[in-house]
Design a protein around this motif. Sequence first.
Motif, PDB file in Angstrom:
ATOM      1  N   ARG A 238      54.482 -17.804  22.263  1.00 55.10           N
ATOM      2  CA  ARG A 238      54.145 -19.160  21.813  1.00 55.10           C
ATOM      3  C   ARG A 238      55.425 -19.803  21.296  1.00 55.10           C
ATOM      4  O   ARG A 238      55.987 -19.338  20.295  1.00 55.10           O
ATOM      5  N   PRO A 239      55.894 -20.824  21.958  1.00 49.98           N
ATOM      6  CA  PRO A 239      57.145 -21.460  21.527  1.00 49.98           C
ATOM      7  C   PRO A 239      57.019 -22.019  20.109  1.00 49.98           C
ATOM      8  O   PRO A 239      56.054 -22.689  19.765  1.00 49.98           O
ATOM      9  N   GLY A 240      57.982 -21.687  19.301  1.00 53.92           N
ATOM     10  CA  GLY A 240      58.000 -22.191  17.927  1.00 53.92           C
ATOM     11  C   GLY A 240      57.146 -21.366  16.978  1.00 53.92           C
ATOM     12  O   GLY A 240      57.170 -21.584  15.764  1.00 53.92           O
ATOM     13  N   LEU A 241      56.371 -20.439  17.472  1.00 54.06           N
ATOM     14  CA  LEU A 241      55.513 -19.583  16.640  1.00 54.06           C
ATOM     15  C   LEU A 241      55.803 -18.122  16.980  1.00 54.06           C
ATOM     16  O   LEU A 241      56.461 -17.808  17.965  1.00 54.06           O
ATOM     17  N   THR A 242      55.276 -17.241  16.169  1.00 58.07           N
ATOM     18  CA  THR A 242      55.417 -15.821  16.493  1.00 58.07           C
ATOM     19  C   THR A 242      54.543 -15.488  17.699  1.00 58.07           C
ATOM     20  O   THR A 242      53.559 -16.171  17.984  1.00 58.07           O
ATOM     21  N   ASP A 243      54.957 -14.452  18.381  1.00 57.88           N
ATOM     22  CA  ASP A 243      54.189 -14.023  19.554  1.00 57.88           C
ATOM     23  C   ASP A 243      52.807 -13.543  19.128  1.00 57.88           C
ATOM     24  O   ASP A 243      52.639 -12.930  18.076  1.00 57.88           O
ATOM     25  N   LEU A 244      51.841 -13.827  19.964  1.00 53.15           N
ATOM     26  CA  LEU A 244      50.456 -13.395  19.719  1.00 53.15           C
ATOM     27  C   LEU A 244      50.249 -12.049  20.396  1.00 53.15           C
ATOM     28  O   LEU A 244      50.432 -11.915  21.606  1.00 53.15           O
ATOM     29  N   ARG A 245      49.904 -11.026  19.618  1.00 56.16           N
ATOM     30  CA  ARG A 245      49.692  -9.674  20.158  1.00 56.16           C
ATOM     31  C   ARG A 245      48.197  -9.361  20.127  1.00 56.16           C
ATOM     32  O   ARG A 245      47.562  -9.450  19.085  1.00 56.16           O
ATOM     33  N   GLU A 246      47.678  -8.977  21.271  1.00 59.65           N
ATOM     34  CA  GLU A 246      46.266  -8.586  21.370  1.00 59.65           C
ATOM     35  C   GLU A 246      46.203  -7.139  21.843  1.00 59.65           C
ATOM     36  O   GLU A 246      46.680  -6.804  22.916  1.00 59.65           O
ATOM     37  N   THR A 247      45.614  -6.279  21.015  1.00 64.83           N
ATOM     38  CA  THR A 247      45.509  -4.865  21.360  1.00 64.83           C
ATOM     39  C   THR A 247      44.129  -4.567  21.934  1.00 64.83           C
ATOM     40  O   THR A 247      43.139  -5.186  21.542  1.00 64.83           O
ATOM     41  N   THR A 248      44.095  -3.610  22.849  1.00 62.52           N
ATOM     42  CA  THR A 248      42.832  -3.183  23.456  1.00 62.52           C
ATOM     43  C   THR A 248      42.734  -1.673  23.334  1.00 62.52           C
ATOM     44  O   THR A 248      43.637  -0.953  23.746  1.00 62.52           O
ATOM     45  N   THR A 249      41.652  -1.208  22.750  1.00 60.61           N
ATOM     46  CA  THR A 249      41.414   0.235  22.652  1.00 60.61           C
ATOM     47  C   THR A 249      40.614   0.687  23.869  1.00 60.61           C
ATOM     48  O   THR A 249      40.078  -0.129  24.617  1.00 60.61           O
ATOM     49  N   GLY A 250      40.532   1.988  24.038  1.00 62.77           N
ATOM     50  CA  GLY A 250      39.729   2.525  25.132  1.00 62.77           C
ATOM     51  C   GLY A 250      38.255   2.172  24.969  1.00 62.77           C
ATOM     52  O   GLY A 250      37.554   1.904  25.946  1.00 62.77           O
ATOM     53  N   ALA A 251      37.798   2.153  23.727  1.00 65.59           N
ATOM     54  CA  ALA A 251      36.397   1.806  23.475  1.00 65.59           C
ATOM     55  C   ALA A 251      36.117   0.350  23.810  1.00 65.59           C
ATOM     56  O   ALA A 251      35.013   0.010  24.240  1.00 65.59           O
ATOM     57  N   ALA A 252      37.110  -0.520  23.627  1.00 59.43           N
ATOM     58  CA  ALA A 252      36.924  -1.924  23.985  1.00 59.43           C
ATOM     59  C   ALA A 252      36.975  -2.110  25.495  1.00 59.43           C
ATOM     60  O   ALA A 252      36.279  -2.970  26.048  1.00 59.43           O
ATOM     61  N   ALA A 253      37.790  -1.297  26.168  1.00 58.72           N
ATOM     62  CA  ALA A 253      37.898  -1.406  27.620  1.00 58.72           C
ATOM     63  C   ALA A 253      36.647  -0.872  28.312  1.00 58.72           C
ATOM     64  O   ALA A 253      36.162  -1.465  29.278  1.00 58.72           O
ATOM     65  N   GLN A 254      36.135   0.243  27.854  1.00 55.85           N
ATOM     66  CA  GLN A 254      34.912   0.851  28.395  1.00 55.85           C
ATOM     67  C   GLN A 254      34.054   1.260  27.202  1.00 55.85           C
ATOM     68  O   GLN A 254      34.272   2.308  26.611  1.00 55.85           O
ATOM     69  N   GLY A 255      33.091   0.458  26.864  1.00 59.30           N
ATOM     70  CA  GLY A 255      32.261   0.705  25.689  1.00 59.30           C
ATOM     71  C   GLY A 255      31.472   2.000  25.724  1.00 59.30           C
ATOM     72  O   GLY A 255      31.126   2.553  24.692  1.00 59.30           O
ATOM     73  N   TRP A 256      31.212   2.533  26.890  1.00 65.33           N
ATOM     74  CA  TRP A 256      30.385   3.734  26.977  1.00 65.33           C
ATOM     75  C   TRP A 256      31.181   5.008  26.826  1.00 65.33           C
ATOM     76  O   TRP A 256      30.618   6.097  26.897  1.00 65.33           O
ATOM     77  N   ILE A 257      32.511   4.924  26.609  1.00 63.86           N
ATOM     78  CA  ILE A 257      33.294   6.141  26.360  1.00 63.86           C
ATOM     79  C   ILE A 257      32.828   6.803  25.069  1.00 63.86           C
ATOM     80  O   ILE A 257      32.538   7.997  25.023  1.00 63.86           O
ATOM     81  N   VAL A 258      32.764   6.021  24.004  1.00 63.74           N
ATOM     82  CA  VAL A 258      32.351   6.570  22.707  1.00 63.74           C
ATOM     83  C   VAL A 258      30.890   7.009  22.763  1.00 63.74           C
ATOM     84  O   VAL A 258      30.521   8.050  22.200  1.00 63.74           O
ATOM     85  N   ALA A 259      30.057   6.250  23.460  1.00 66.88           N
ATOM     86  CA  ALA A 259      28.642   6.619  23.565  1.00 66.88           C
ATOM     87  C   ALA A 259      28.476   7.969  24.255  1.00 66.88           C
ATOM     88  O   ALA A 259      27.709   8.828  23.785  1.00 66.88           O
TER      89      ALA A 259
END
Length: 187
Positions: free
Chosen positions: A25-46
């Motif tokens: 983002r110009p003029g701002l800090t970079d936006l970092r979005e993290t993804t866990t395995g559980a967020a990628a495939q919700g049924w892993i934890v299940a």
Amino acid sequence: MGCVAGAGLATFAATRVWAVAVTERPGLTDLRETTTGAAAQGWIVALALVALAGAGALLATRGGVRRGLGGLLVLVGVGLAVAAVTGRAGLDPGEAGTGSIVWPAACVAGSALIVLGGLSAARRGHHWPAMGSRYERTKSPSPHARPGEPTGPSHAAGPESDVTAPGSRVDTRAAWDALDRGDDPTT
């Protein structure tokens, strides 16, 4: 034991960061979005929790049921590995570094432990010791009883038990009267 360790490893690995997306983002800090395995495939934890419950159920079952449960654990482990691989394949690792490889691989390793534990239970589970039946209610007829005659209290429950044969009644009025008088029934 392998199923418990595998379920724990898979659950831990699924909750770690598998991908990091950075948006500049110009003029701002970079936006970092993290993804866990559980967020990628919700049924892993299940599936990992199903494997954990199945490992506990292995202790409580015996014989053919235990072998069938072992087969179910094999299927759960395979499903967990497929979920980890497809979850990782659908992600752009971005700046996740080694976490994008290590955590999905740890999840697959946990699923391999679950599969091995399930195979072991399916193959030899019927020979494993079972939980004791010490507290299970059993009918044991009196040595002097004739066929078709009520048997009275069960020997497994003790001589002073309220356990009686079906259809007969127990008079507990005296015990309640003693409680009303303040007598201690535990002595």
